[in-house]
Scaffold this motif. Structure first.
Motif, PDB file in Angstrom:
ATOM      1  N   LEU A  26       0.827  -1.209   0.000  1.00 47.39           N
ATOM      2  CA  LEU A  26       0.000   0.000   0.000  1.00 47.39           C
ATOM      3  C   LEU A  26       0.862   1.261   0.000  1.00 47.39           C
ATOM      4  N   PHE A  27       1.971   1.227   0.711  1.00 47.12           N
ATOM      5  CA  PHE A  27       2.887   2.371   0.695  1.00 47.12           C
ATOM      6  C   PHE A  27       3.484   2.554  -0.704  1.00 47.12           C
ATOM      7  N   ALA A  56       3.325   5.834  -3.309  1.00 48.21           N
ATOM      8  CA  ALA A  56       4.488   6.431  -3.978  1.00 48.21           C
ATOM      9  C   ALA A  56       4.324   6.442  -5.494  1.00 48.21           C
ATOM     10  N   THR A  57       3.814   5.355  -6.045  1.00 53.31           N
ATOM     11  CA  THR A  57       3.659   5.304  -7.500  1.00 53.31           C
ATOM     12  C   THR A  57       2.482   6.154  -7.975  1.00 53.31           C
ATOM     13  N   ALA A  58       1.533   6.440  -7.091  1.00 57.51           N
ATOM     14  CA  ALA A  58       0.447   7.357  -7.461  1.00 57.51           C
ATOM     15  C   ALA A  58       1.015   8.745  -7.741  1.00 57.51           C
ATOM     16  N   SER A  88       6.608   9.010 -17.104  1.00 56.12           N
ATOM     17  CA  SER A  88       5.942   8.162 -18.085  1.00 56.12           C
ATOM     18  C   SER A  88       5.800   6.716 -17.601  1.00 56.12           C
ATOM     19  N   TYR A  89       6.645   6.280 -16.697  1.00 53.62           N
ATOM     20  CA  TYR A  89       6.587   4.899 -16.220  1.00 53.62           C
ATOM     21  C   TYR A  89       5.764   4.749 -14.943  1.00 53.62           C
ATOM     22  N   HIS A 112       2.364   1.660 -11.047  1.00 51.19           N
ATOM     23  CA  HIS A 112       1.143   1.662 -10.250  1.00 51.19           C
ATOM     24  C   HIS A 112       0.273   0.450 -10.595  1.00 51.19           C
ATOM     25  N   ASP A 113       0.258   0.072 -11.859  1.00 51.62           N
ATOM     26  CA  ASP A 113      -0.502  -1.099 -12.291  1.00 51.62           C
ATOM     27  C   ASP A 113       0.076  -2.376 -11.689  1.00 51.62           C
TER      28      ASP A 113
END
Length: 134
Positions: free
Chosen positions: A26-27, A31-33, A40-41, A46-47
């Motif tokens: 979840l953390f 971060a990826t959000a 671009s990545y 996130h996926d």
């Protein structure tokens, strides 16, 4: 008079590991959000992270069932784990539907609940080893 004490070995349980993995996933999602907005990545990370987070939620359910069944303890951890799995399912649906107004607050709620649950499990286990009450 000197008192002799012995060290109690620390035993990490499958439930503790499952909750820790879920909390870390979840953390990572949080971060990826942020990376979604700036790179671009970010979408790919996130996926992938969403799949790991969903798998970690399923692992938590499995760990809760396995911890409850042999010991005959309270089924309450199964309820918590199932609740996380339901929230993870809603989170995936909201993410696919591109509804950030609900997806982001739910993610924050899930992370907070996961940290609280991890702290509860770790604190309860450590207090049981030392003989103190939480």
């Amino acid at each position: 008079m000197a008192t002799q004490t012995t060290a109690v070995p620390v035993r990490i349980t499958f439930v503790q590991v499952a909750i820790a993995v879920q909390t870390l996933a979840l953390f990572f999602q949080a971060a990826t959000a942020g990376l979604l907005l700036s790179s671009s990545y970010g979408a790919a990370l996130h996926d992938v992270g969403s799949r790991v987070m969903y798998g970690a939620s399923m692992l938590y359910v499995l760990a809760a069932i396995l911890a409850w069944r042999p010991g005959g303890g309270s089924p309450r951890p199964i309820l918590y784990a199932s609740g996380f799995l339901v929230l993870a399912s809603v989170q995936v649906v909201l993410g696919i539907a591109h509804m950030p107004s609900l997806h982001v607050p739910l993610g924050i709620l899930m992370f907070g609940l996961s940290v609280l649950d991890l702290g509860l499990v770790l604190f309860t286990r450590s207090s049981q080893r030392t003989g103190t009450r939480p």
